[in-house]
Design a protein around this motif. Sequence first.
Motif, PDB file in Angstrom:
ATOM      1  N   ASN A  84     -40.933  36.179  77.460  1.00 50.31           N
ATOM      2  CA  ASN A  84     -40.152  35.375  79.720  1.00 50.31           C
ATOM      3  C   ASN A  84     -39.849  36.606  78.675  1.00 50.31           C
ATOM      4  N   PRO A  85     -39.715  38.089  80.324  1.00 49.33           N
ATOM      5  CA  PRO A  85     -39.413  39.000  79.952  1.00 49.33           C
ATOM      6  C   PRO A  85     -37.577  39.142  81.214  1.00 49.33           C
ATOM      7  N   PHE A  86     -37.478  37.310  81.593  1.00 48.98           N
ATOM      8  CA  PHE A  86     -36.264  36.861  82.858  1.00 48.98           C
ATOM      9  C   PHE A  86     -35.527  36.392  81.514  1.00 48.98           C
ATOM     10  N   ALA A  87     -35.793  36.092  80.602  1.00 55.94           N
ATOM     11  CA  ALA A  87     -34.823  36.092  79.488  1.00 55.94           C
ATOM     12  C   ALA A  87     -34.600  37.018  78.833  1.00 55.94           C
ATOM     13  N   GLY A  88     -35.142  37.823  78.109  1.00 58.49           N
ATOM     14  CA  GLY A  88     -34.498  38.893  78.210  1.00 58.49           C
ATOM     15  C   GLY A  88     -33.168  40.453  78.640  1.00 58.49           C
ATOM     16  N   LYS A  89     -33.842  40.149  79.427  1.00 61.74           N
ATOM     17  CA  LYS A  89     -32.879  40.243  81.233  1.00 61.74           C
ATOM     18  C   LYS A  89     -31.932  39.886  81.859  1.00 61.74           C
ATOM     19  N   MET A  90     -31.393  38.481  81.544  1.00 62.89           N
ATOM     20  CA  MET A  90     -30.716  37.411  81.917  1.00 62.89           C
ATOM     21  C   MET A  90     -30.148  37.570  80.210  1.00 62.89           C
ATOM     22  N   MET A  91     -30.398  37.651  79.239  1.00 61.81           N
ATOM     23  CA  MET A  91     -29.863  38.164  77.648  1.00 61.81           C
ATOM     24  C   MET A  91     -28.751  39.259  78.026  1.00 61.81           C
ATOM     25  N   GLN A  92     -29.746  40.383  78.403  1.00 65.35           N
ATOM     26  CA  GLN A  92     -28.644  41.012  78.010  1.00 65.35           C
ATOM     27  C   GLN A  92     -27.771  41.654  79.075  1.00 65.35           C
ATOM     28  N   ASP A  93     -27.877  41.558  80.340  1.00 66.38           N
ATOM     29  CA  ASP A  93     -27.151  41.366  81.519  1.00 66.38           C
ATOM     30  C   ASP A  93     -25.408  39.992  81.660  1.00 66.38           C
ATOM     31  N   GLY A  94     -26.167  39.250  79.767  1.00 65.23           N
ATOM     32  CA  GLY A  94     -24.395  38.409  79.889  1.00 65.23           C
ATOM     33  C   GLY A  94     -25.048  36.948  80.726  1.00 65.23           C
ATOM     34  N   ARG A  95     -25.650  36.755  80.886  1.00 68.24           N
ATOM     35  CA  ARG A  95     -26.014  35.569  81.932  1.00 68.24           C
ATOM     36  C   ARG A  95     -26.634  34.472  81.322  1.00 68.24           C
ATOM     37  N   LEU A  96     -27.283  34.517  80.274  1.00 71.00           N
ATOM     38  CA  LEU A  96     -27.987  33.428  79.424  1.00 71.00           C
ATOM     39  C   LEU A  96     -27.319  33.796  78.210  1.00 71.00           C
ATOM     40  N   GLU A  97     -26.937  32.651  77.429  1.00 70.64           N
ATOM     41  CA  GLU A  97     -26.588  32.264  75.969  1.00 70.64           C
ATOM     42  C   GLU A  97     -27.979  32.571  75.283  1.00 70.64           C
ATOM     43  N   VAL A  98     -28.235  33.467  73.983  1.00 69.19           N
ATOM     44  CA  VAL A  98     -29.313  32.805  73.253  1.00 69.19           C
ATOM     45  C   VAL A  98     -28.852  32.777  72.063  1.00 69.19           C
ATOM     46  N   GLU A  99     -29.582  31.251  71.062  1.00 69.22           N
ATOM     47  CA  GLU A  99     -29.200  31.038  69.839  1.00 69.22           C
ATOM     48  C   GLU A  99     -30.357  31.385  69.487  1.00 69.22           C
ATOM     49  N   PHE A 100     -30.936  31.680  68.403  1.00 67.91           N
ATOM     50  CA  PHE A 100     -32.149  32.160  68.145  1.00 67.91           C
ATOM     51  C   PHE A 100     -32.305  31.438  66.569  1.00 67.91           C
ATOM     52  N   SER A 101     -33.569  31.080  66.437  1.00 64.24           N
ATOM     53  CA  SER A 101     -33.672  29.513  64.986  1.00 64.24           C
ATOM     54  C   SER A 101     -34.925  30.230  64.446  1.00 64.24           C
ATOM     55  N   PRO A 102     -34.770  30.731  63.622  1.00 64.38           N
ATOM     56  CA  PRO A 102     -36.074  30.707  63.251  1.00 64.38           C
ATOM     57  C   PRO A 102     -37.728  29.389  63.081  1.00 64.38           C
ATOM     58  N   GLN A 103     -38.538  29.678  63.381  1.00 61.10           N
ATOM     59  CA  GLN A 103     -39.426  28.986  64.200  1.00 61.10           C
ATOM     60  C   GLN A 103     -39.316  27.087  63.051  1.00 61.10           C
ATOM     61  N   GLY A 104     -40.237  27.403  62.127  1.00 58.52           N
ATOM     62  CA  GLY A 104     -39.791  26.599  60.815  1.00 58.52           C
ATOM     63  C   GLY A 104     -38.307  25.841  60.771  1.00 58.52           C
ATOM     64  N   ILE A 105     -37.202  26.516  60.694  1.00 55.36           N
ATOM     65  CA  ILE A 105     -35.553  26.053  60.675  1.00 55.36           C
ATOM     66  C   ILE A 105     -35.554  25.225  62.252  1.00 55.36           C
ATOM     67  N   LEU A 106     -35.771  25.758  63.051  1.00 56.97           N
ATOM     68  CA  LEU A 106     -35.675  24.748  64.547  1.00 56.97           C
ATOM     69  C   LEU A 106     -36.473  23.425  64.947  1.00 56.97           C
ATOM     70  N   ALA A 107     -37.827  23.665  63.879  1.00 58.94           N
ATOM     71  CA  ALA A 107     -38.476  22.218  63.863  1.00 58.94           C
ATOM     72  C   ALA A 107     -37.957  21.643  62.999  1.00 58.94           C
ATOM     73  N   GLU A 108     -37.341  22.155  62.088  1.00 56.46           N
ATOM     74  CA  GLU A 108     -36.477  21.043  61.193  1.00 56.46           C
ATOM     75  C   GLU A 108     -35.049  20.809  61.780  1.00 56.46           C
ATOM     76  N   ARG A 109     -34.926  21.573  62.317  1.00 63.28           N
ATOM     77  CA  ARG A 109     -33.508  21.396  62.760  1.00 63.28           C
ATOM     78  C   ARG A 109     -33.969  19.807  64.508  1.00 63.28           C
ATOM     79  N   ILE A 110     -34.285  19.941  64.376  1.00 61.29           N
ATOM     80  CA  ILE A 110     -35.033  19.170  65.186  1.00 61.29           C
ATOM     81  C   ILE A 110     -35.129  17.989  64.807  1.00 61.29           C
ATOM     82  N   ARG A 111     -36.503  17.882  63.723  1.00 63.14           N
ATOM     83  CA  ARG A 111     -36.355  16.632  63.318  1.00 63.14           C
ATOM     84  C   ARG A 111     -34.950  16.112  62.344  1.00 63.14           C
ATOM     85  N   ALA A 112     -34.697  16.950  61.526  1.00 61.90           N
ATOM     86  CA  ALA A 112     -33.213  16.003  61.097  1.00 61.90           C
ATOM     87  C   ALA A 112     -32.270  15.563  62.204  1.00 61.90           C
ATOM     88  N   GLY A 113     -32.581  15.919  63.165  1.00 60.01           N
ATOM     89  CA  GLY A 113     -31.411  15.332  64.763  1.00 60.01           C
ATOM     90  C   GLY A 113     -32.149  14.209  65.311  1.00 60.01           C
TER      91      GLY A 113
END
Length: 230
Positions: A84-113
């Motif tokens: 989604n190029p809009f997400a990248g542009k918004m992140m670069q412009d400071g209009r969207l905060e993005v927290e990256f999490s590796p895919q497997g770790i993201l899945a495990e964080r959700i499962r843990a929750g």
Amino acid sequence: MKNVFGKVTTLETVLAFFHDGMSLMFGGFGGVGSPPTIIDGILEKGIRNITLIGNDTGFPQIGIGRLVSEERAAKVIASHIGSNPFAGKMMQDGRLEVEFSPQGILAERIRAGGVGLPGILSDIGMDNEIVVTNKPKLSLNGKEYLVESALTADVSIVYAKKADEYGNLIYDKSARNTNPLVAMAGEITIAEVEEIVPLGSLDPEEIITPGVFVDYVIPTKGVNWKWAWE
């Protein structure tokens, strides 16, 4: 409309749970497995400043990407945003905060929750300055790990092929993706489904998400509200 089918209700009813500034967890992978009717409803209601939690930001006009493209999100927690190029542009412009999490770790964080754990330990990304920033570390058996916090949300939205009126869910092949994990991790979980069947119609061996995790079920757009058994 009175809910006479257990957890089955209308889009209008569930939209009452969506509000500005909320956290929203969603199933889907590149838009496949994301609930389009609910996303339409969020857009029409004008909800803003959402914290989105899910695998990715979809495509500009597909899946959860529509919320990003129309600038309804204030923050995204995802494994990637590249489709989604809009997400990248918004992140670069400071209009969207993005927290990256590796895919497997993201899945495990959700499962843990979803199972009530506060977090998980991981050694993935220990050598990456971006990954380790602001994350606590813990030593266990002589090895150091990052503490990855569990993820939950005010509302989780998922998409399924079939449901009964108690919210038991069956998914369609790869559209299953992260939906079963997401369904567990919301304070309120809403399932959008293609077909709603009578209780007892689903093969217990095919049920992936038990209805105990699902609060509400709505039919997807284009599905007649008349029931097959009427």
